[in-house]
Scaffold this motif. Sequence first.
Motif, PDB file in Angstrom:
ATOM      1  N   ASN A  98      -3.818   7.289  -4.946  1.00 26.05           N
ATOM      2  CA  ASN A  98      -4.411   8.364  -4.203  1.00 26.05           C
ATOM      3  C   ASN A  98      -4.066   7.651  -2.453  1.00 26.05           C
ATOM      4  OD1 ASN A  98      -7.099   8.826  -2.258  1.00 26.05           O
ATOM      5  ND2 ASN A  98      -6.660  10.809  -3.583  1.00 26.05           N
ATOM      6  N   ALA A  99      -3.736   8.303  -1.677  1.00 29.35           N
ATOM      7  CA  ALA A  99      -3.507   7.737  -0.217  1.00 29.35           C
ATOM      8  C   ALA A  99      -4.688   7.317   0.435  1.00 29.35           C
ATOM      9  CB  ALA A  99      -2.507   8.769   0.445  1.00 29.35           C
ATOM     10  N   VAL A 159       1.208   4.148  -3.115  1.00 33.05           N
ATOM     11  CA  VAL A 159       1.107   5.761  -2.880  1.00 33.05           C
ATOM     12  C   VAL A 159       2.168   6.432  -3.332  1.00 33.05           C
ATOM     13  CG1 VAL A 159       0.975   7.423  -1.007  1.00 33.05           C
ATOM     14  CG2 VAL A 159      -0.588   5.423  -0.870  1.00 33.05           C
ATOM     15  N   GLU A 160       3.566   5.687  -3.209  1.00 26.73           N
ATOM     16  CA  GLU A 160       4.956   6.375  -3.696  1.00 26.73           C
ATOM     17  C   GLU A 160       4.899   6.270  -5.213  1.00 26.73           C
ATOM     18  OE1 GLU A 160       8.170   4.261  -1.866  1.00 26.73           O
ATOM     19  OE2 GLU A 160       7.552   4.772   0.254  1.00 26.73           O
ATOM     20  N   SER A 219       0.756  -1.113  -0.042  1.00 23.11           N
ATOM     21  CA  SER A 219      -0.104  -0.017   0.183  1.00 23.11           C
ATOM     22  C   SER A 219       0.919   1.344  -0.121  1.00 23.11           C
ATOM     23  CB  SER A 219      -0.886  -0.208   1.065  1.00 23.11           C
ATOM     24  OG  SER A 219      -0.247   0.242   2.522  1.00 23.11           O
ATOM     25  N   ARG A 220       1.915   1.326   0.699  1.00 20.70           N
ATOM     26  CA  ARG A 220       2.861   2.298   0.722  1.00 20.70           C
ATOM     27  C   ARG A 220       3.612   2.640  -0.621  1.00 20.70           C
ATOM     28  NH1 ARG A 220       4.958   1.247   7.061  1.00 20.70           N
ATOM     29  NH2 ARG A 220       3.219   1.621   8.012  1.00 20.70           N
ATOM     30  N   ILE A 273      -6.095   4.305  -1.018  1.00 15.49           N
ATOM     31  CA  ILE A 273      -5.472   3.090  -0.860  1.00 15.49           C
ATOM     32  C   ILE A 273      -5.430   2.844   0.733  1.00 15.49           C
ATOM     33  CG2 ILE A 273      -3.002   2.171  -0.541  1.00 15.49           C
ATOM     34  CD1 ILE A 273      -3.860   2.359  -3.290  1.00 15.49           C
TER      35      ILE A 273
END
Length: 424
Positions: free
Chosen positions: A272-273, A267-268, A263-264, A276
Amino acid sequence: MRKTFEANLLDPNYLEEILGSFHNATGLHIEAINNEGATFSVLGELERSDFCRYIRCQPEGEKKCQDSYKRASLEAAKWEEPYFFRCHAGLVIWAVPITIQGVSRGSIICGQVLMWEPDHFFFQELKKLNVGIKNFEELKSKACKLEVVSPARSQAAADMLFVVVNHIVKRNINSLAEIDATRLQQQQIRREIEERKRKNLPDISDYDTYLKKERKFLRYIRLGDRTRANQTLQSLLTDLYTKTVGDLETVKVRILELATLTSRAAVEGGANAERIMMHLKEFNKEIEGIERVEKFFYKIQHIVETFLEGIFTLADKKHLAIVKNARDFIMEHYALPLTVADVAEHLFVSTSHLSRLFREELDCTINDYLTRVRVEQAVEMMKKPEFSVAQVSKAVGFQNQSYFSKVFRKYIGVTPLIYKNSLY
């Protein structure tokens, strides 16, 4: 009251729960029948009306009721909508078809009511329909106890039941798709294990090897490389399966960890954070009650695909193709002195249009993405002791080693030299 039904087609517990709620809301009698008209469930374990029980206990009563249901079910399936009919004994009933992937699996029968208060003409008709009943006065008495439901209310109930049944069928189709995907996952793991044995490849004996592959997988996620990410994930899951010998608790811990790390990385990679994190929260709930390793593997593959889709959240497929092709081009030519104009020229679009797409859809510039690719590749190269920092810098497209060190530190947190020295 239950009879055997194809358990892989409809979940009987869920069927009873949802349709039982429908009964509680409407007060109407419900039965689930197969294509032969045989009842396999009376929802909520509720008894039929006195009238129906009396009819069914007569000679040939059960058969006549089943024949009525069978004809109604065939008509409902033919028209693909609720079908109203009068049963052989004179009651108003409607059948809602159960159709799964285009194939009729039976119907939900509802009603066993009257639409008008019984009168002299009704009793005359009732007597004609039930000539074999010896004690007609008793049947007449039981008919007077039947619920009277207006035509408007009957139609509304039929429409509502149609929606409920379609929901159950849709849920069932999704469950079947999940079963198929889980079965495919098992086959893939077996094939890869057999392929490793055929090539005499050693099984992983420590988590260092597993974690190195995991880092490579996360790199592909950050770069939005769907093909390599999925290939590496499959290999990771096979490693995990052989390493843990199918131990459920260990697998669960590793899968939860992998989902969080993915998930991180997504985002990177530009996803969209908020979305996610919402998907991750749902994933954590979904796997709580899982009791099979293959189901864990199916769920992680599904969430990874969701995260990758989050990186490409474009509404216009043409735009999606442009951004994807731009990223592929950068992945293949990052070692060259690329410019935004080079990428745009390759795709036959303007630099301004391409730059706008990257900002709008990936929340970064083309140069930001190019730099990210170069740093990720540099991290991989520095794991090989034969390459110096200067050689790595040049190999990934940086002409100035000092600038490379500055950029590397910004992304990784330490200078290239410190990072390389920490590996040995």
